[in-house]
Design a protein around this motif. Structure first.
Motif, PDB file in Angstrom:
ATOM      1  N   GLY A  11      11.115  67.879 -34.560  1.00 44.22           N
ATOM      2  CA  GLY A  11      11.141  66.683 -35.392  1.00 44.22           C
ATOM      3  C   GLY A  11       9.710  66.393 -35.828  1.00 44.22           C
ATOM      4  N   ILE A  12       9.498  65.223 -36.406  1.00 47.69           N
ATOM      5  CA  ILE A  12       8.166  64.893 -36.913  1.00 47.69           C
ATOM      6  C   ILE A  12       7.140  64.871 -35.772  1.00 47.69           C
ATOM      7  CG2 ILE A  12       8.407  62.356 -36.711  1.00 47.69           C
ATOM      8  CD1 ILE A  12       6.911  63.959 -39.780  1.00 47.69           C
ATOM      9  N   VAL A  13       7.555  64.448 -34.581  1.00 48.12           N
ATOM     10  CA  VAL A  13       6.601  64.342 -33.476  1.00 48.12           C
ATOM     11  C   VAL A  13       6.224  65.730 -32.967  1.00 48.12           C
ATOM     12  CG1 VAL A  13       6.237  63.445 -31.150  1.00 48.12           C
ATOM     13  CG2 VAL A  13       7.353  62.014 -32.863  1.00 48.12           C
ATOM     14  N   GLY A  14       7.228  66.589 -32.731  1.00 52.50           N
ATOM     15  CA  GLY A  14       6.936  67.954 -32.291  1.00 52.50           C
ATOM     16  C   GLY A  14       6.106  68.702 -33.321  1.00 52.50           C
ATOM     17  N   VAL A  31      10.124  75.192 -29.801  1.00 46.07           N
ATOM     18  CA  VAL A  31      11.513  75.602 -29.561  1.00 46.07           C
ATOM     19  C   VAL A  31      12.429  74.460 -29.998  1.00 46.07           C
ATOM     20  CG1 VAL A  31      13.176  76.472 -27.884  1.00 46.07           C
ATOM     21  CG2 VAL A  31      10.750  76.984 -27.597  1.00 46.07           C
ATOM     22  N   GLU A  32      13.324  74.745 -30.921  1.00 45.16           N
ATOM     23  CA  GLU A  32      14.158  73.709 -31.535  1.00 45.16           C
ATOM     24  C   GLU A  32      15.639  74.122 -31.456  1.00 45.16           C
ATOM     25  OE1 GLU A  32      14.234  70.610 -33.111  1.00 45.16           O
ATOM     26  OE2 GLU A  32      16.330  71.130 -33.495  1.00 45.16           O
ATOM     27  N   ARG A  33      16.442  73.182 -30.984  1.00 46.69           N
ATOM     28  CA  ARG A  33      17.885  73.413 -30.806  1.00 46.69           C
ATOM     29  C   ARG A  33      18.578  73.760 -32.128  1.00 46.69           C
ATOM     30  NH1 ARG A  33      20.509  68.458 -27.948  1.00 46.69           N
ATOM     31  NH2 ARG A  33      19.815  67.375 -29.813  1.00 46.69           N
ATOM     32  N   ALA A  34      18.214  73.073 -33.177  1.00 49.22           N
ATOM     33  CA  ALA A  34      18.900  73.257 -34.467  1.00 49.22           C
ATOM     34  C   ALA A  34      17.897  73.786 -35.497  1.00 49.22           C
ATOM     35  CB  ALA A  34      19.535  71.948 -34.906  1.00 49.22           C
ATOM     36  N   GLY A  39      17.063  66.037 -36.361  1.00 49.66           N
ATOM     37  CA  GLY A  39      17.377  64.815 -35.615  1.00 49.66           C
ATOM     38  C   GLY A  39      17.032  63.556 -36.397  1.00 49.66           C
ATOM     39  N   ALA A  40      16.417  62.599 -35.709  1.00 51.43           N
ATOM     40  CA  ALA A  40      16.084  61.308 -36.327  1.00 51.43           C
ATOM     41  C   ALA A  40      15.205  61.486 -37.562  1.00 51.43           C
ATOM     42  CB  ALA A  40      15.371  60.423 -35.309  1.00 51.43           C
ATOM     43  N   THR A  41      14.356  62.509 -37.532  1.00 51.52           N
ATOM     44  CA  THR A  41      13.409  62.701 -38.637  1.00 51.52           C
ATOM     45  C   THR A  41      14.129  62.915 -39.969  1.00 51.52           C
ATOM     46  OG1 THR A  41      11.757  63.556 -37.120  1.00 51.52           O
ATOM     47  CG2 THR A  41      11.523  64.205 -39.440  1.00 51.52           C
ATOM     48  N   GLY A  42      15.249  63.607 -39.930  1.00 56.99           N
ATOM     49  CA  GLY A  42      16.000  63.842 -41.165  1.00 56.99           C
ATOM     50  C   GLY A  42      16.917  62.686 -41.536  1.00 56.99           C
ATOM     51  N   GLY A  44      16.017  59.271 -41.024  1.00 51.96           N
ATOM     52  CA  GLY A  44      15.316  57.991 -41.099  1.00 51.96           C
ATOM     53  C   GLY A  44      14.914  57.588 -42.506  1.00 51.96           C
ATOM     54  N   MET A  45      14.106  56.545 -42.571  1.00 50.16           N
ATOM     55  CA  MET A  45      13.813  55.899 -43.849  1.00 50.16           C
ATOM     56  C   MET A  45      12.452  56.310 -44.422  1.00 50.16           C
ATOM     57  SD  MET A  45      14.369  51.850 -44.408  1.00 50.16           S
ATOM     58  CE  MET A  45      15.384  51.258 -45.766  1.00 50.16           C
ATOM     59  N   GLY A  46      11.512  56.716 -43.576  1.00 52.40           N
ATOM     60  CA  GLY A  46      10.224  57.151 -44.104  1.00 52.40           C
ATOM     61  C   GLY A  46       9.322  56.037 -44.592  1.00 52.40           C
ATOM     62  N   HIS A  47       9.471  54.865 -43.999  1.00 49.52           N
ATOM     63  CA  HIS A  47       8.575  53.753 -44.319  1.00 49.52           C
ATOM     64  C   HIS A  47       7.367  53.859 -43.400  1.00 49.52           C
ATOM     65  CE1 HIS A  47       8.090  49.064 -44.452  1.00 49.52           C
ATOM     66  NE2 HIS A  47       7.252  49.661 -45.267  1.00 49.52           N
ATOM     67  N   ILE A  48       6.190  54.014 -43.984  1.00 50.40           N
ATOM     68  CA  ILE A  48       4.961  54.073 -43.200  1.00 50.40           C
ATOM     69  C   ILE A  48       4.465  52.635 -43.106  1.00 50.40           C
ATOM     70  CG2 ILE A  48       2.640  55.074 -43.057  1.00 50.40           C
ATOM     71  CD1 ILE A  48       5.007  57.121 -42.909  1.00 50.40           C
ATOM     72  N   ALA A 169      18.520  76.165 -28.051  1.00 51.25           N
ATOM     73  CA  ALA A 169      18.551  74.959 -27.222  1.00 51.25           C
ATOM     74  C   ALA A 169      17.809  75.196 -25.912  1.00 51.25           C
ATOM     75  CB  ALA A 169      19.989  74.556 -26.934  1.00 51.25           C
ATOM     76  N   VAL A 170      17.038  74.213 -25.518  1.00 54.43           N
ATOM     77  CA  VAL A 170      16.394  74.249 -24.200  1.00 54.43           C
ATOM     78  C   VAL A 170      17.362  73.621 -23.207  1.00 54.43           C
ATOM     79  CG1 VAL A 170      14.487  73.309 -22.836  1.00 54.43           C
ATOM     80  CG2 VAL A 170      14.068  74.218 -25.135  1.00 54.43           C
ATOM     81  N   ARG A 171      17.628  74.318 -22.115  1.00 54.73           N
ATOM     82  CA  ARG A 171      18.574  73.814 -21.102  1.00 54.73           C
ATOM     83  C   ARG A 171      17.863  73.030 -20.013  1.00 54.73           C
ATOM     84  NH1 ARG A 171      22.689  73.802 -24.301  1.00 54.73           N
ATOM     85  NH2 ARG A 171      23.177  75.856 -25.126  1.00 54.73           N
ATOM     86  N   HIS A 327       9.819  57.099 -29.918  1.00 57.94           N
ATOM     87  CA  HIS A 327       9.126  56.382 -31.002  1.00 57.94           C
ATOM     88  C   HIS A 327      10.001  55.398 -31.761  1.00 57.94           C
ATOM     89  CE1 HIS A 327       6.444  59.653 -30.006  1.00 57.94           C
ATOM     90  NE2 HIS A 327       5.484  59.077 -30.688  1.00 57.94           N
ATOM     91  N   GLU A 328      11.227  55.203 -31.299  1.00 61.77           N
ATOM     92  CA  GLU A 328      12.181  54.248 -31.901  1.00 61.77           C
ATOM     93  C   GLU A 328      12.130  54.310 -33.435  1.00 61.77           C
ATOM     94  OE1 GLU A 328      12.935  51.155 -33.332  1.00 61.77           O
ATOM     95  OE2 GLU A 328      14.748  50.655 -32.231  1.00 61.77           O
ATOM     96  N   GLY A 329      11.934  53.175 -34.082  1.00 62.32           N
ATOM     97  CA  GLY A 329      11.983  53.140 -35.537  1.00 62.32           C
ATOM     98  C   GLY A 329      10.641  53.353 -36.209  1.00 62.32           C
ATOM     99  N   LEU A 330       9.686  53.959 -35.477  1.00 63.68           N
ATOM    100  CA  LEU A 330       8.325  54.083 -36.014  1.00 63.68           C
ATOM    101  C   LEU A 330       7.763  55.496 -35.934  1.00 63.68           C
ATOM    102  CD1 LEU A 330       6.548  50.855 -34.702  1.00 63.68           C
ATOM    103  CD2 LEU A 330       6.860  51.532 -37.088  1.00 63.68           C
ATOM    104  N   GLY A 331       8.611  56.465 -35.633  1.00 67.32           N
ATOM    105  CA  GLY A 331       8.093  57.811 -35.382  1.00 67.32           C
ATOM    106  C   GLY A 331       7.482  58.493 -36.589  1.00 67.32           C
ATOM    107  N   ILE A 332       7.954  58.161 -37.774  1.00 62.50           N
ATOM    108  CA  ILE A 332       7.371  58.773 -38.971  1.00 62.50           C
ATOM    109  C   ILE A 332       5.959  58.188 -39.151  1.00 62.50           C
ATOM    110  CG2 ILE A 332       7.688  59.270 -41.432  1.00 62.50           C
ATOM    111  CD1 ILE A 332       9.988  60.282 -39.509  1.00 62.50           C
ATOM    112  N   THR A 333       5.865  56.883 -38.946  1.00 59.84           N
ATOM    113  CA  THR A 333       4.576  56.203 -39.063  1.00 59.84           C
ATOM    114  C   THR A 333       3.577  56.689 -38.018  1.00 59.84           C
ATOM    115  OG1 THR A 333       5.726  54.222 -39.839  1.00 59.84           O
ATOM    116  CG2 THR A 333       3.476  53.916 -39.032  1.00 59.84           C
ATOM    117  N   THR A 334       4.052  56.871 -36.781  1.00 61.95           N
ATOM    118  CA  THR A 334       3.097  57.048 -35.676  1.00 61.95           C
ATOM    119  C   THR A 334       2.943  58.495 -35.187  1.00 61.95           C
ATOM    120  OG1 THR A 334       4.839  56.447 -34.099  1.00 61.95           O
ATOM    121  CG2 THR A 334       3.371  54.677 -34.822  1.00 61.95           C
TER     122      THR A 334
END
Ligand SMILES: Cc1cc2nc3c(=O)[nH]c(=O)nc-3n(C[C@H](O)[C@H](O)[C@H](O)COP(=O)(O)OP(=O)(O)OC[C@H]3O[C@@H](n4cnc5c(N)ncnc54)[C@H](O)[C@@H]3O)c2cc1C
Length: 367
Positions: A11-14, A31-34, A39-42, A44-48, A169-171, A327-334
């Motif tokens: 995702g954006i954080v990884g 290593v990414e499952r999909a 996930g959330a990155t795709g 979300g809203m993208g408000h910085i 997927a990481v188990r 990162h809840e609703g702020l991961g794109i920003t942070t």
């Protein structure tokens, strides 16, 4: 040869973590499952956006937004970066007072903000309903297309020598191993950046899903120029239990409007909740009556990786795994500042902001 670092989750954080560590000369494996931004990155809203729920949140947001604005000239067009600013809309004088206080708090953190009176607000955003009290303008907030930013960071990491394993997927994981179906991978550092999947792999992480719905409209360019959010959004975002909605409308470069936002604690149930969508749209129409004339093209849900105190987990956990999750609703920003903070901790350098509030093992309020 074993990698120096394995990052779980693209995702954006990884992606941001991989980018920074690869630039440091470390050999990084993601290593990414999909797939990237699945996930959330795709979703979300993208408000910085700079939020100031706590001094730590404000510090992380302000720093990360600065990093993003510095990066903006290098970003490809498909990132759709727009420095449109945020207008925090006040319905009454009491809310305008809240806005005044927030303007001072933001200014102390070096974040430009100013108050608009009712008439100025009506001039700059004529589609808002009449009778609003004014707004807080944060002119350097921006809008971005998160999957494209995620892809940019990941590609830059790959150019610096990182590798990406998708559909894997990481188990389970430990401080130095990552187990996938049939393989055990070894590294000096393991970073859990699995978003809402983080606690499954590292039960010590207090990350739980908070579902959100979004709606996108047909193209209607010029309806609004800023990201518009009601001042009550902070209360809505704060409520850890129950469901809440708030007026939150974003102009996309296409002329479409992205309408949010909702919060629910229902685990990972991905079904569309029509009652929530209805409440969310009625709230939006209450602020922008003309929205009722537009056609909604699509709605979808995503899951914010939330923590009980609203702050992400960034740093080493007691099991020796490194965390960049929650990162809840702020991961794109942070994300960009998160990656810098994690790298500084990992490489035992001075941190740009105090890392203690983000320590994965910090004391937390009861969920
Ligand atoms: C409706 C909504 C609106 C939002 N709006 C905004 C906004 O306006 N501004 C903002 O800043 N933020 C916003 N956010 C929040 C933002 O999207 C998230 O905070 C951010 O995307 C989190 O990034 P992440 O990389 O931690 O998680 P994710 O993007 O979820 O990435 C985690 C990745 O890990 C992978 N993964 C999980 N488990 C495993 C496993 N076992 N093995 C391998 N891979 C695994 C997943 O497939 C996923 O790709 C919003 C979120 C939602 C849902």
């Amino acid at each position: 040869v074993n990698p120096d670092v394995i990052v779980v989750g693209a995702g954006i954080v990884g992606a941001a973590v991989a980018d920074v560590l690869a630039a440091e000369g470390m050999k990084v494996l993601v290593v990414e499952r999909a797939f990237a931004a699945a996930g959330a990155t795709g979703a979300g809203m993208g408000h910085i956006v700079v939020l100031d729920d706590s001094p730590a949140q404000l510090a992380l947001c302000a720093w990360s937004r600065r990093l993003l604005l510095e990066l903006a000239p290098q970003l490809p067009d498909r990132c759709e970066t727009e420095r449109c600013g945020t207008l925090w809309v006040a319905e009454n004088d009491a809310q305008l007072e809240v806005a005044r206080t927030r303007a001072d708090v933001l200014a102390q953190a070096g974040v430009t903000a100013s108050l608009l009176d009712a008439r100025t607000l009506a001039d700059v955003e004529p589609a808002l309903r009449a009778g609003l009290a004014g707004a807080l303008l944060v002119p350097d907030d921006a809008v971005i297309y998160p999957p494209a930013l995620c892809a940019f960071l990941l590609q830059r990491a790959v150019r610096a020598g990182a590798s990406v394993l998708q559909a894997t997927a990481v188990r389970s994981l430990t401080a130095r191993t990552v187990t996938t179906d049939g393989r055990v991978l070894h590294a000096r550092f393991v970073v859990n950046a699995a978003g809402v999947g983080a606690a499954q792999l590292s039960p010590e992480l207090p990350v739980i899903p908070r579902k959100g719905h979004l709606v996108i409209t047909e193209r209607h360019p010029g309806t609004c120029r800023h990201q518009l959010v009601e001042l009550g959004y902070m209360q809505s975002a704060h409520a850890v239990t129950g469901s809440s909605v708030a007026f939150n409308v974003q102009p996309r470069r296409t002329g479409q409007l992205l309408i949010g936002s909702s919060r629910e604690r229902v685990g990972l149930d991905a079904s569309i909740n029509r009652d929530i969508i209805r409440t969310m749209l009625l709230r939006a129409i209450a602020f922008m009556p003309g929205l009722g004339e537009l056609t909604a093209l699509r709605s979808w849900v995503g899951f914010r990786p939330a923590t009980p105190d609203g702050l992400p987990c960034i740093g080493r956990t007691r099991t020796g795994v490194w965390a960049a999750a929650g990162h809840e609703g702020l991961g794109i920003t942070t994300a960009l500042a998160t990656a810098q903070l994690l790298a500084a901790l990992m490489l035992e350098r001075a941190t740009h902001i105090d890392a203690a509030p983000f320590a994965p093992d910090r004391a937390l309020p009861a969920a």
